[in-house]
Design a protein around this motif. Structure first.
Motif, PDB file in Angstrom:
ATOM      1  N   VAL A  61       0.787  -1.218  -0.016  1.00 18.06           N
ATOM      2  CA  VAL A  61      -0.204  -0.165   0.056  1.00 18.06           C
ATOM      3  C   VAL A  61       0.803   1.197  -0.026  1.00 18.06           C
ATOM      4  N   LYS A  62       2.036   1.178   0.761  1.00 21.33           N
ATOM      5  CA  LYS A  62       2.607   2.602   1.090  1.00 21.33           C
ATOM      6  C   LYS A  62       3.790   2.720  -0.258  1.00 21.33           C
ATOM      7  N   GLY A  63       4.010   1.736  -0.911  1.00 25.31           N
ATOM      8  CA  GLY A  63       4.975   1.931  -2.159  1.00 25.31           C
ATOM      9  C   GLY A  63       6.049   0.951  -2.081  1.00 25.31           C
ATOM     10  N   ASN A  64       7.086   0.895  -2.985  1.00 29.13           N
ATOM     11  CA  ASN A  64       8.258   0.213  -3.264  1.00 29.13           C
ATOM     12  C   ASN A  64       9.089   0.509  -2.228  1.00 29.13           C
ATOM     13  N   LEU A  65      10.190  -0.392  -2.130  1.00 26.56           N
ATOM     14  CA  LEU A  65      11.336  -0.126  -1.411  1.00 26.56           C
ATOM     15  C   LEU A  65      12.069   1.019  -2.177  1.00 26.56           C
ATOM     16  N   PRO A  66      12.977   1.719  -1.649  1.00 22.47           N
ATOM     17  CA  PRO A  66      13.748   2.800  -2.234  1.00 22.47           C
ATOM     18  C   PRO A  66      14.717   2.027  -2.941  1.00 22.47           C
ATOM     19  N   VAL A  67      15.138   2.774  -4.080  1.00 27.49           N
ATOM     20  CA  VAL A  67      16.207   2.034  -5.177  1.00 27.49           C
ATOM     21  C   VAL A  67      17.534   2.375  -4.546  1.00 27.49           C
ATOM     22  N   THR A  68      17.570   3.766  -3.901  1.00 29.54           N
ATOM     23  CA  THR A  68      18.763   4.159  -3.014  1.00 29.54           C
ATOM     24  C   THR A  68      18.565   4.246  -1.616  1.00 29.54           C
ATOM     25  N   ARG A  69      19.460   3.843  -0.748  1.00 29.58           N
ATOM     26  CA  ARG A  69      19.325   4.041   0.640  1.00 29.58           C
ATOM     27  C   ARG A  69      20.660   4.108   1.323  1.00 29.58           C
ATOM     28  N   MET A  70      20.722   4.433   2.485  1.00 32.53           N
ATOM     29  CA  MET A  70      21.904   4.577   3.177  1.00 32.53           C
ATOM     30  C   MET A  70      22.480   3.228   4.047  1.00 32.53           C
ATOM     31  N   GLY A 109      26.031   2.080   6.391  1.00 33.29           N
ATOM     32  CA  GLY A 109      27.066   2.028   6.725  1.00 33.29           C
ATOM     33  C   GLY A 109      27.466   3.662   6.233  1.00 33.29           C
ATOM     34  N   ASP A 110      28.734   3.842   5.464  1.00 33.99           N
ATOM     35  CA  ASP A 110      29.230   5.151   5.232  1.00 33.99           C
ATOM     36  C   ASP A 110      28.861   5.658   3.908  1.00 33.99           C
ATOM     37  N   ALA A 111      27.838   4.570   3.156  1.00 30.49           N
ATOM     38  CA  ALA A 111      27.652   4.970   1.803  1.00 30.49           C
ATOM     39  C   ALA A 111      26.213   5.147   1.548  1.00 30.49           C
ATOM     40  N   MET A 112      25.920   5.829   0.477  1.00 31.90           N
ATOM     41  CA  MET A 112      24.505   5.859  -0.288  1.00 31.90           C
ATOM     42  C   MET A 112      24.609   4.690  -1.244  1.00 31.90           C
ATOM     43  N   VAL A 113      23.669   3.735  -1.120  1.00 29.87           N
ATOM     44  CA  VAL A 113      23.825   2.612  -2.008  1.00 29.87           C
ATOM     45  C   VAL A 113      22.686   2.288  -2.955  1.00 29.87           C
ATOM     46  N   THR A 114      22.735   2.489  -4.016  1.00 29.06           N
ATOM     47  CA  THR A 114      21.820   2.302  -5.079  1.00 29.06           C
ATOM     48  C   THR A 114      21.780   0.883  -5.882  1.00 29.06           C
ATOM     49  N   ASN A 115      20.814   0.194  -5.493  1.00 23.53           N
ATOM     50  CA  ASN A 115      20.716  -1.190  -5.971  1.00 23.53           C
ATOM     51  C   ASN A 115      20.399  -1.104  -7.575  1.00 23.53           C
ATOM     52  N   VAL A 116      21.288  -1.667  -8.362  1.00 22.32           N
ATOM     53  CA  VAL A 116      21.143  -1.838  -9.712  1.00 22.32           C
ATOM     54  C   VAL A 116      20.521  -3.164 -10.163  1.00 22.32           C
ATOM     55  N   GLU A 117      20.871  -4.301  -9.934  1.00 16.05           N
ATOM     56  CA  GLU A 117      20.253  -5.630 -10.085  1.00 16.05           C
ATOM     57  C   GLU A 117      18.833  -5.700 -10.032  1.00 16.05           C
ATOM     58  N   ASN A 118      18.401  -6.234 -11.140  1.00 19.10           N
ATOM     59  CA  ASN A 118      16.659  -6.234 -11.221  1.00 19.10           C
ATOM     60  C   ASN A 118      16.087  -5.036 -11.177  1.00 19.10           C
ATOM     61  N   SER A 119      16.672  -3.852 -11.475  1.00 16.49           N
ATOM     62  CA  SER A 119      16.085  -2.577 -11.704  1.00 16.49           C
ATOM     63  C   SER A 119      16.337  -2.136 -13.025  1.00 16.49           C
ATOM     64  N   VAL A 120      15.716  -0.885 -13.450  1.00 14.90           N
ATOM     65  CA  VAL A 120      15.946  -0.240 -14.876  1.00 14.90           C
ATOM     66  C   VAL A 120      17.321  -0.104 -14.957  1.00 14.90           C
ATOM     67  N   LEU A 121      18.151   0.121 -13.993  1.00 13.67           N
ATOM     68  CA  LEU A 121      19.464   0.506 -14.228  1.00 13.67           C
ATOM     69  C   LEU A 121      20.405  -0.629 -14.983  1.00 13.67           C
ATOM     70  N   SER A 122      19.784  -2.010 -14.504  1.00 12.61           N
ATOM     71  CA  SER A 122      20.552  -3.181 -15.013  1.00 12.61           C
ATOM     72  C   SER A 122      20.513  -3.263 -16.403  1.00 12.61           C
ATOM     73  N   LYS A 123      19.785  -2.467 -17.126  1.00  9.27           N
ATOM     74  CA  LYS A 123      19.619  -2.505 -18.834  1.00  9.27           C
ATOM     75  C   LYS A 123      20.230  -1.020 -19.320  1.00  9.27           C
ATOM     76  N   ALA A 124      20.943  -0.284 -18.291  1.00  9.54           N
ATOM     77  CA  ALA A 124      21.193   1.110 -19.160  1.00  9.54           C
ATOM     78  C   ALA A 124      22.332   0.715 -20.053  1.00  9.54           C
ATOM     79  N   GLY A 125      23.210  -0.213 -20.116  1.00  8.37           N
ATOM     80  CA  GLY A 125      24.094  -0.041 -21.157  1.00  8.37           C
ATOM     81  C   GLY A 125      25.461  -0.752 -20.357  1.00  8.37           C
ATOM     82  N   SER A 126      26.418   0.094 -20.169  1.00  9.78           N
ATOM     83  CA  SER A 126      27.547  -0.243 -19.536  1.00  9.78           C
ATOM     84  C   SER A 126      27.616   0.465 -18.127  1.00  9.78           C
ATOM     85  N   ALA A 127      28.628   0.264 -17.359  1.00  5.81           N
ATOM     86  CA  ALA A 127      28.902   1.003 -16.158  1.00  5.81           C
ATOM     87  C   ALA A 127      28.917   2.372 -16.222  1.00  5.81           C
ATOM     88  N   ASN A 128      29.510   3.042 -17.340  1.00  2.00           N
ATOM     89  CA  ASN A 128      29.432   4.499 -17.636  1.00  2.00           C
ATOM     90  C   ASN A 128      28.030   4.776 -17.749  1.00  2.00           C
TER      91      ASN A 128
END
Length: 771
Positions: A109-118, A120-139
């Motif tokens: 009901v409230k929505g999807n889990l965030p793609v980017t979260r904190m 430890g010391d980092a902002m972590v963006t999940n790529v696997e199984n997200s639209v970013l996994s089809k972006a092309g290259s790491a660039n």
């Protein structure tokens, strides 16, 4: 001193953990997939008081230190039923969490889990199984990560500058590797805005890319071919392979690129001495390059606790040329002085690059040992010809040669172990660098020179992390001893050889306030000049302008305080810093009448404050995945400019708006844009806004084994830069245009592609970058 510090810290840590017991396990979902970011806490019995806590890693694994048998482990995660486990046996094993239907309904009901979260010391963006996994290259992936901006051929973390980039813990030295890594092989991207003591004190930001762990034995390969068409044609060809059997992993790649580009720029120069000189220059240049490189390596997993491996990379720039033509009108005291036409040609001959890394990673009870050794060797010889045709004075031909050779040896050792309910790490890193830099001018318009640099950098560091009910603390301290020796014509130059001893502390606190994750961190950093900036060689630019390095440059010291926060699909950061001995590009008059200028670098003696803020929004609305980021950075710098003070405190605003639509039949459309406002950075003021708009269409076939992408880069041809540089009695205005508007076709094919499990992290990273 460093080794005494290292062994003393190890003795203290070992003594304090003699009676502790490490609890470990792995969390999985009902379908057997790893469960990351679950809360794992240690509670005392019988009152269930909090003792310590952690969260599970990306693979679901976790570790805790139990200090008594009268304790219990509590495991919880949103959408799953809470689980309790005893502390005995210490290895809990695999724990499967059952879904809680009531909680899951709330999440839906409230929505999807965030793609980017904190984390430890980092902002972590999940790529696997997200639209970013089809972006092309790491660039392409990095260009869509919040707070990361792609500028020309490099990346910047907003407000922090150019980051170090790691892939699976291995330092990236060649950005072409980002093009070789497919986006669907990336698990996540971590952005660290204030790196701790494990990293060299010159590192102000870190980007860590983690790849998907492929399972199974066998052979796999990944092929990629790209065609770029602007006014010129560029090509990229690559082939990656991987063979895995039992505990042995063999991997390698071959990469070739052919690049052609051009740049048109106009310059207006003004120098004021006893006379006022004005130069009005128009120039255009081309650049041709062909490069081939490859690497091969292996990883061997002895058992769950011990692994070692080696990677060798070799490459060579096969051809590199840079023809340039320019025409300059010169006026002195508003009276015509001369018109000079210049045709120049630079040709580069590169030595083969050799890079070797070997590593060992082992677990001895509670102690983890990580060791890396590196060797690097490269060099190049450039030959330049300037043909100057003067309208009112003598014409001249100028021939010069520059030969540079680099060698580096480095080693890094880190020990990690549980301590007092937290985690303690101690280590040391030693790097030796040798560089020869020779410059010869046949006509002796500038003096020939033969210089050598030897530098020893020895560091010791310690870091401690501990979780409490009200948040997580991290403390670190790094000590660096740098011995810099400068030689010219075989003689040791005492006044330009120096020794530095510095301590660099860092501290951070992370907590969660309701659904808001927040972190406040402080770090002390340094920025050391590159080896070319330390060179005393004088380079010929034209008869009115020379260039050289400055061996007397001091390292820059930076004190940084950063607040980061994340809430659902919103991420925010605020940074305030004080910079001492900032290294600025500067023009100095050689002659009193301003007829000759030396371009070099200098330290700015006054401390410069800077403020930066960034906000990003990354929701997902049906098939549409937008990412909006806005930022502002402002400095307070006043420089000398023509005997007066010039305020350079104009803020720079940036905005990026990236959009991706996942459509039926495996089509994907992207529309990405970026804009930067006028504003000041260092002693440079950007006069006009600049930016770009990119669009792409991707179609996949054969269950995504084959993909074809069509892309248009900078479709409105707006990626142009105009800036002014203010420095004492010297002023420069430059407007540059590149051939960034281009059409790209990329074809990728993969078969049983498996990413290497190589765990080498590298050593001597900052010195490699300075080369």
């Amino acid at each position: 001193m460093i080794m005494r510090f290292f062994f003393l810290a190890l003795f203290v840590a070992t003594s304090l953990t003699a009676n502790s017991q490490t609890i470990s396990g792995k969390l999985v979902e009902e379908n057997g997939k790893p469960l990351p970011y679950a809360n794992v806490v240690l509670l005392s019995l019988p009152d269930l008081a909090f003792v310590s806590g952690t969260i599970s890693e990306e693979d679901g694994a976790f570790t805790l230190e139990a200090t008594s048998e009268n304790q219990i482990v509590k495991i919880s995660s949103i959408g799953y039923k809470t689980v309790y486990r005893p502390v005995s046996p210490a290895n809990i094993g695999i724990v499967q969490l059952e879904s809680d239907a009531q909680l899951l309904n709330e999440v839906v009901v409230k929505g999807n889990l965030p793609v980017t979260r904190m984390k430890g010391d980092a902002m972590v963006t999940n790529v696997e199984n997200s639209v970013l996994s089809k972006a092309g290259s790491a660039n392409d992936v990095l260009a869509k990560i919040p707070s990361i901006t792609k500028k020309q051929d490099a990346f910047e973390v907003f407000g922090k500058g150019t980051p170090l980039i790691y892939i699976n813990g291995r330092k990236l030295h060649d950005l072409s590797e980002l093009e070789q890594l497919n986006s669907n092989d990336i698990k996540n991207v971590e952005v660290i805005r204030n790196p701790g003591s494990r990293y060299d004190a010159t590192v102000k930001a870190v980007v860590r890319i983690r790849t998907v762990k492929r399972q199974g034995d066998g052979f796999g390969f990944n092929l990629r071919s790209s065609y770029y068409q602007s006014k010129n044609t560029d090509l990229i060809e690559q082939a990656n392979f991987n063979y895995r059997h039992d505990n042995l992993d063999i991997f390698g790649s071959i990469y070739y690129n052919q690049m052609e580009s051009w740049q048109d720029f106009s310059l207006k120069l003004e120098e004021r001495g006893t006379k006022v000189w004005n130069h009005d220059m128009k120039s255009n240049g081309e650049f041709y390059s062909k490069m081939l490189n490859g690497n091969i390596g292996f990883n061997y997993q002895l058992n769950d606790n011990h692994a070692f491996g080696m990677k060798y990379k070799a490459g060579r720039t096969l051809n590199e040329e840079n023809p340039l033509s320019k025409e300059t009108d010169i006026n002195v005291d508003n009276v015509f002085y001369d018109n000079i036409k210049v045709n120049s040609y630079d040709c580069y001959d590169y030595n083969p690059d050799h890079e070797l890394n070997a590593y060992y990673n082992g677990q001895f009870g509670d102690v983890n040992l990580d060791f890396n050794a590196d060797y690097l060797q490269n060099g190049k010889r450039s030959n330049s010809v300037f043909q100057e045709t003067s309208q009112t004075s003598e014409s001249r031909d100028v021939h010069s040669a520059n030969h540079v050779k680099n060698r580096l040896v480095a080693g890094k050792l880190t020990l990690s172990l549980p301590l007092g309910g937290g985690a303690f790490a101690v280590g040391s890193e030693v790097t030796y660098t040798h560089r020869n830099d020779d410059y010869i001018n046949e006509e002796n318009y500038v003096p020939s020179s033969f210089s050598k640099i030897e530098e020893l950098n020895a560091a010791g560091y310690a870091e401690y992390n501990r979780s409490f009910p009200w948040g997580d603390w991290s403390l670190g301290l790094r000590y660096e001893h740098v011995k810099f020796d400068y030689y010219e014509d075989g003689r040791h130059i005492d006044e330009q050889s120096r020794t530095f001893d510095n301590f660099f502390p860092n501290i951070s606190f992370s907590t969660q306030l309701g659904k808001v994750q927040a972190q406040l961190s402080y770090t002390a950093k340094t920025q050391r000049p590159t080896y070319s900036e330390l060179s005393n060689n004088v380079f010929y630019s034209d008869r009115f302008t020379l260039q050289k390095g400055n061996p007397a440059l001091r390292p820059t010291i930076i004190h940084d305080l950063t607040l980061s926060a994340a809430w659902r699909f919103l991420q925010m950061s605020l940074s305030y810093s004080q910079t001492k001995d900032w290294i600025l590009n500067w023009g100095e008059l050689v002659n009193e009448d301003a007829s000759l200028t030396m371009l070099s670098q200098r330290n700015w003696d006054k401390s410069v404050p800077m403020f930066a803020t960034f906000l990003s929004v990354t929701p997902k609305i049906g098939c549409w995945s937008p990412m909006l980021g806005v930022g502002m950075q402002k400095q307070w710098l006043v420089v000398d400019y023509f005997k007066e003070s010039k305020n350079l405190d104009n803020p720079i605003f940036t905005a990026s708006f990236n959009n991706t639509w996942e459509l039926p039949l495996d089509f994907m459309v992207s529309l990405d844009s970026y804009i930067q406002s006028p504003g000041a950075t260092q002693n440079i003021y950007f006069e006009k806004p600049n930016g770009y708009v990119n669009v792409s269409l991707r179609k996949s076939f054969l269950n995504d084994a084959l993909s074809v992408e069509l892309r248009g880069n900078d479709i409105f041809n707006t990626n142009k830069i105009s800036y002014s540089m203010y420095s004492g009695d010297y002023y420069l205005y430059q407007k540059s245009v590149w051939d960034r508007q281009e059409f790209v076709v990329t074809i990728r094919y993969k078969l049983n592609a498996a990413k290497s499990k190589y765990k080498g992290t590298g050593a001597g990273d900052s010195q490699k970058s300075r080369m």
